[in-house]
Design an enzyme around this catalytic site. Sequence first.
Site, short mmCIF file in Angstrom:
data_model
loop_
_atom_site.label_atom_id
_atom_site.label_comp_id
_atom_site.label_asym_id
_atom_site.label_seq_id
_atom_site.Cartn_x
_atom_site.Cartn_y
_atom_site.Cartn_z
N ASN A 1 11.84 10.91 33.37
CA ASN A 1 11.03 10.68 34.57
C ASN A 1 10.67 11.96 35.31
OD1 ASN A 1 10.87 7.89 34.24
ND2 ASN A 1 12.79 7.54 35.32
N ASP B 1 18.18 17.69 31.71
CA ASP B 1 19.10 17.00 30.80
C ASP B 1 18.30 16.42 29.64
OD1 ASP B 1 18.03 15.32 33.00
OD2 ASP B 1 19.01 13.68 31.93
N TYR C 1 25.09 12.71 44.06
CA TYR C 1 24.60 12.92 42.71
C TYR C 1 25.02 14.27 42.12
CZ TYR C 1 21.46 9.17 44.23
OH TYR C 1 20.96 7.99 44.71
#
Length: 228
Positions: free
Chosen positions: A112, A91, A14
């Site tokens: 989230n 982000d 990631y």
Amino acid sequence: MQIFVGLGNPGGKYAGNRHNIGFMALDRIAGDHGFGPWKARFQGETSEGRLGGDKVLLLKPATFMNLSGQSVGEAMRFFKLEPGDVTVFHDELDLAPGKCRVKTGGGHAGHNGLRSIHQHIGEAYRRVRLGIGHPGRKEAVAGYVLHDFAKAEEGWLDDLMRGISDGAAALADGDAGGFQNKVALRMTPARPSKARPEAAAPEAPGPAEPAPEADRRSPLQRLADKFR
């Protein structure tokens, strides 16, 4: 003491994702400002150092994005801090790529990581919203944020990281405007003003032509000379 939190997902898989821009910001601050080595702590990775006169703990939760609040809450309680001592870099789909905004409090807008932090420490923490743009369709969001930044985005991304590092001390000092100015200078550097061309200096006059000598001939002599 303050905690700067970067949001992202752990692991090399990631590392280059748009969702991991918060991790990237903390890595840049740590590298540029001489922070200590990263250590496993508070269900994440931490690095300690100073920004200006402020002691700061950098925290990258290793709980995956959806459980980020567990790590943040544990660190905050350990140091007996308040939500106002926590700054979260994340982000932001609703900002154009490269845009940076600072806000305190408010909703999580469906993010989230922020939703999890809300659940553990409330909403009165500061956020640094790092624009990544929106894919255009809601159903495309998950794939978009979990995809690496494109090659063409590397330029503005590097400028943004430099700006965040430049302004980190101002941010720690509570000067959100000063922080954003530093970022803006990296993203849109001031262009040098064009110097006005100087007027050309007039050329120095050359040597004067010698004046012709006076014709001392008589009219009759000039006429005779003409037919010679």
